[in-house]
Design an enzyme around this catalytic site. Structure first.
Site, PDB file in Angstrom:
ATOM      1  CE  LYS A 168     -58.463  47.559  83.805  1.00  0.00           C
ATOM      2  NZ  LYS A 168     -57.778  46.793  84.131  1.00  0.00           N
TER       3      LYS A 168
ATOM      4  CG  ASP B 151     -65.545  50.733  88.616  1.00  0.00           C
ATOM      5  OD1 ASP B 151     -64.992  51.063  87.525  1.00  0.00           O
ATOM      6  OD2 ASP B 151     -64.843  50.027  89.694  1.00  0.00           O
TER       7      ASP B 151
ATOM      8  CD1 TRP C 236     -61.559  44.912  89.403  1.00  0.00           C
ATOM      9  CD2 TRP C 236     -60.428  45.895  91.094  1.00  0.00           C
ATOM     10  NE1 TRP C 236     -60.142  44.742  89.230  1.00  0.00           N
ATOM     11  CE2 TRP C 236     -59.626  45.331  90.303  1.00  0.00           C
ATOM     12  CE3 TRP C 236     -59.827  46.516  92.314  1.00  0.00           C
ATOM     13  CZ2 TRP C 236     -58.092  45.264  90.497  1.00  0.00           C
ATOM     14  CZ3 TRP C 236     -58.618  46.647  92.491  1.00  0.00           C
ATOM     15  CH2 TRP C 236     -57.629  45.777  91.783  1.00  0.00           C
TER      16      TRP C 236
END
Length: 357
Positions: free
Chosen positions: A193, A169, A102
């Site tokens: 999440k 992030d 990511w």
């Protein structure tokens, strides 16, 4: 119903009491005899939800004045674009660390808007550690990092003192531990999440860093647009925001970040303790960088996987197969996963050792 121990990497487990309240709201929200998902997002009832969700974020992060809290759409993947579009000046540059898939995707998108310096990377070592010895250039417009890497199972334990605005992030470990959130100028995190269902993305941004790029930004991509409209420039994902609000309330009511940090520490110690003790298994990343959220491990003998898979499935365990790009196993231990579930997995590993060791 038989108990299922949900180790899914995302969308992930949510607290049972949150699911119960959310299911009730689907049928009858706020005693309106209307469903949450069929009322106007402009109604006072939902505006109160949005405001409550924003205030809970500020309370948990203990943020000073000068930050805005947004609930947007598009996931972290859209934030890869929005961050660069809103912060990278025309002719400027940004600094990134590359610690996983990511992070690599964020770098790729940022390059569309200007110069990107990758100041540290663990890619050559298959992302098995978090780089630490790097210098953030003082002439960068911002520095971007990824706090937790779900695919490879690494996590930043400390954050640098950045001379430029620091962006992070935090999609896969948001609200899992105590952090000095005021060190960051922008934080973003997909909800699916640790905070809610897929569909909304939390963005926390320091107002003073915006509006300095020198470029025209489409309204939908401009953080200032969403700040001015209280996250309702367009129709927000009402259900995802509501469930996120419920999850944040659950977290605060149980003791906040201090409480969840201690629980997550216990789960990680139990899980990694067994990985290190059991001769059939081994961890895949540097011990000092092991993620509390995603424990990645392998069998020394891959031919034993079908038998191990059968055993953990019979124990009611779900979602521990590793990412398709890595293989092996990944036990995702997000906030709502109880310690009991980790113990069940550990017991299965011990029994597998007894049978096959």
């Amino acid at each position: 119903m038989a108990k299922v121990h949900n180790f899914s990497a995302g969308p992930s487990i949510l607290p049972q009491e949150v699911l119960q309240k959310a299911s009730e709201a689907i049928l009858n929200f706020d005693n309106l005899n209307l469903s949450l998902i069929e009322i106007s997002h402009r109604s006072k009832n939902f505006e109160a939800v949005m405001e409550r969700a924003r205030q809970l974020v500020k309370e948990l992060m203990q943020l000073p004045d000068g930050y805005s809290v947004l609930f947007l759409q598009g996931g972290a993947s859209l934030q890869f674009v929005m961050v660069a579009q809103n912060l990278l000046r025309e002719g400027g540059k940004a600094a990134y660390t590359d610690t996983g898939t990511w992070a690599s995707n964020a770098i790729k998108e940022a390059k569309l808007f200007g110069q990107v310096d990758v100041i540290a990377s663990s890619k050559a070592q298959n992302y098995t550690f978090i780089p630490k010895d790097y210098t953030i250039p003082e002439d960068a417009d911002y520095f971007h990092c990824t706090s937790n890497n779900t695919i490879y199972g690494t996590q930043m334990k400390e954050f640098p003192d950045s001379p430029v605005p620091m962006v992070c992030d935090m999609s896969s470990d948001i609200f899992s531990r105590r952090i000095d959130f005021s060190k960051f100028s922008l934080i973003y995190a997909g909800a699916q999440k640790n905070m809610g269902p897929a569909g909304t993305t939390l963005v926390v941004v320091k107002d003073e860093i915006l509006g300095k790029t020198g470029r025209a930004i489409p309204a939908m991509m401009d953080y200032r647009t969403h700040i001015s409209k209280d996250s309702m420039y367009n129709t927000p994902p009402v259900f995802a925001v509501y469930v996120s609000m419920l999850t944040l309330e659950w977290l605060i009511n149980n003791g906040g970040l201090a409480w969840i940090e201690e629980l997550n520490r216990k789960k990680a110690e139990l899980m990694y303790g067994e990985i290190d003790r059991n001769p059939l298994f081994y961890g895949t990343v540097a011990k000092e960088d092991r993620s509390w959220m995603n424990a990645c491990f392998l069998l020394h003998d891959p031919k034993l996987e079908p038998e191990f898979d059968k055993m953990w499935k019979e124990a009611g365990i779900s979602g521990i197969r590793g990412h398709r790009s890595v293989g092996g196993y990944r036990a995702s231990m997000y906030n709502a996963l109880p310690l009991e579930s980790v113990q069940v997995l550990v017991d299965v590993m011990k029994e597998f050792e007894r049978v096959k060791g």
